[in-house]
Design a protein around this motif. Structure first.
Motif, mmCIF file in Angstrom:
data_model
loop_
_atom_site.group_PDB
_atom_site.id
_atom_site.type_symbol
_atom_site.label_atom_id
_atom_site.label_comp_id
_atom_site.label_asym_id
_atom_site.label_seq_id
_atom_site.Cartn_x
_atom_site.Cartn_y
_atom_site.Cartn_z
ATOM 1 N N ASP A 1 -3.037 -39.692 -40.697
ATOM 2 C CA ASP A 1 -3.586 -38.634 -39.835
ATOM 3 C C ASP A 1 -4.465 -39.303 -38.768
ATOM 4 N N LEU B 1 -7.686 -40.087 -36.983
ATOM 5 C CA LEU B 1 -9.090 -39.968 -37.391
ATOM 6 C C LEU B 1 -10.025 -40.330 -36.239
ATOM 7 N N ARG C 1 -10.593 -35.094 -38.595
ATOM 8 C CA ARG C 1 -9.206 -35.222 -38.152
ATOM 9 C C ARG C 1 -9.139 -34.763 -36.710
ATOM 10 N N GLN D 1 -7.559 -31.492 -35.948
ATOM 11 C CA GLN D 1 -8.223 -30.255 -36.398
ATOM 12 C C GLN D 1 -9.429 -29.895 -35.539
ATOM 13 N N GLU E 1 -7.667 -37.671 -48.116
ATOM 14 C CA GLU E 1 -7.836 -36.723 -47.009
ATOM 15 C C GLU E 1 -9.118 -37.036 -46.243
ATOM 16 N N ILE E 2 -9.027 -37.016 -44.923
ATOM 17 C CA ILE E 2 -10.196 -37.329 -44.092
ATOM 18 C C ILE E 2 -11.257 -36.233 -44.240
#
Ligand code: GAP
Length: 425
Positions: free
Chosen positions: A84, A86, A97, A100, A169-170
């Motif tokens: 993902d 970052l 993220r 997001q 998961e970040i």
């Protein structure tokens, strides 16, 4: 719909789910299942195994290792692609993220510090020379030849398993929705390439049947045809089953057509022949794969959101979980009407013992007035409460109270186990 805090609060208060390592301040992205949560999780896994594995002669169960060598993840494409974007705050070091945050966000949402340039962050946990599996599917692919050699299946056939997956998961968030360690229930269904559309439709229909069976409100589930640019690197077609969670419409389950990507890559990387030989012509070819995938934590969250109710019964407010009896952690609660009447308590214990012989997940409660005991059971989703009163001592009949309607009926105590078993099936 209720907000997420209401569900998290109920889970904590009633022993379903606790923050991981709580007495040390917790560890982000981990949750521990208490007595009721563990029971419910177990029931869901069992229901899933029955629905997708035991009821299909051509689906074989598997339980493969959580640790797999780097070579597997190189072949599967996860080393290269399971990442993902970052960004990190240069001041408070918080990580986000990039996808997001939204394009207009250039400062840290926590402290307004400057954000770093995005970099690709691989989500796999590495332990020595191995990785904790980020998906359980690769266990099915690396054992494909073992299943062919030992079970001699004909196409189409499936390999299924339930087990832990780990993702760094970040930004873990939203209770069980995005965590770092979670259970997956999944199978790979191996087919001839020409039959992929038919099988895709079959498992799409079966997924809806599962959604209904486990007690997720169908009206809150929506299919999303995932566009090519958003699909995982292995997928030729994906449908997400999205659920209206309290924090938005988000992925609950996935259904993917993985083509022959995985088996081809493992043939290339391992040098082992993973082709299937047609029993009639003897011609060898690489099967294609349809993959339905089900996160256990997201299932539990969707079930809780679907079944949470607040209403008024007999002029009193109450909270209850309208869980399917098959997944309810406690199926039946047995009460003596009064705690201080030895005859009633002895009779209640006897009836409790009789039911427990047949249905194990039951409870005995003689604490507080009957109304309070009903409320306690309603809140954890117990479908039936049985009360033993003075009349029981004379005619052997007990009061069975239904959770959702509050309706009561008198049933002979000798018929109770059969009555519940019938309702449970
Ligand atoms: N083998 C395919 C695969 O693993 P995925 O969409 O990456 O596909 C499968 O994950 C399912 O796992 C999702 O549909 C979701 O239910 C669940 N899941 C994925 N990431 C999760 C996370 N961080 N926390 C909880 N559940 C997760």
């Amino acid at each position: 719909m209720m907000n997420l805090d209401t569900i998290v609060g109920l889970c904590k208060r009633r022993g379903f789910i606790f923050p991981g390592s709580e007495i040390y301040g917790g560890l982000a992205g981990t949750w521990d299942f208490g007595p009721l949560g563990a029971e419910m999780a177990h029931n869901i896994k069992e229901l899933w195994w029955g629905h997708f594995v035991r009821s299909h002669e051509e689906i074989y169960g598997l339980s493969s290792s959580v640790l797999m060598p780097e070579k597997v993840w190189d072949a599967s494409g996860h080393l290269e692609s399971f990442a993902d974007p970052l960004v990190e705050c240069k001041k408070c070091k918080h990580r986000f993220r990039r996808d997001q945050l939204g394009n207009s966000v250039t400062k840290c949402p926590e402290c307004k510090g400057e954000l770093s340039e995005p970099r690709q962050f691989n989500l796999m946990f590495k332990i020595g020379e191995a990785h904790l599996r980020p998906e359980i599917a690769q266990g099915m692919f690396v054992n494909f030849k073992n299943i062919l050699d030992t079970m001699r299946p004909n196409l189409p056939f499936g390999i299924a398993q339930i087990g832990k997956a780990f993702r760094n998961e970040i930004a873990p968030r939203d209770f069980l929705f995005r965590v770092r360690e979670f259970d997956l229930m999944e199978f790979e269904y191996f087919i001839r390439e020409t039959e992929w559309e038919k099988n895709f439709e079959r498992w799409r229909t079966e997924t809806w049947a599962w959604i209904e069976k486990v007690g997720i409100d169908k009206k809150l589930v929506h299919e999303l045809e995932v566009p090519e640019e958003d699909r995982a690197h292995y997928s030729k077609r994906t449908i997400d089953f999205e659920f209206d969670f309290p924090f938005g419409k988000k992925e609950l389950y996935g259904l993917a057509y993985r083509g022959d990507y995985d088996l081809s890559r493992h043939i290339e990387h391992s040098g082992v022949d993973l082709r299937y030989a047609d029993p009639e012509s003897g011609k060898k070819f690489i099967p294609h794969v349809i993959e339905p995938t089900f996160g256990l934590g997201r299932t539990i969250l969707a079930v809780l959101c679907s079944s949470y109710r607040e209403d008024e019964l007999g002029g009193e407010k109450r909270i209850y979980l309208a869980l399917k009896p098959s997944i309810a952690p406690v199926k039946v609660a047995v009460f003596p009407l009064l705690k201080n009447k030895p005859d009633l308590v002895a009779k209640a214990k006897e009836i409790y013992g009789q039911i427990k012989n047949k249905i194990q997940s039951i409870a005995f409660d003689d604490n507080g007035n009957i109304g309070k005991r009903y409320r306690r059971q309603d809140e954890i989703g117990t479908p039936w409460c049985v009360t033993i009163d003075f009349q029981t001592l004379e005619d052997g009949k007990v009061t069975v109270r239904d959770r959702d309607s509050g309706e009561q009926e008198r049933i002979n105590s000798k018929e109770l186990s059969d009555y519940f078993i019938k309702e449970l099936n």
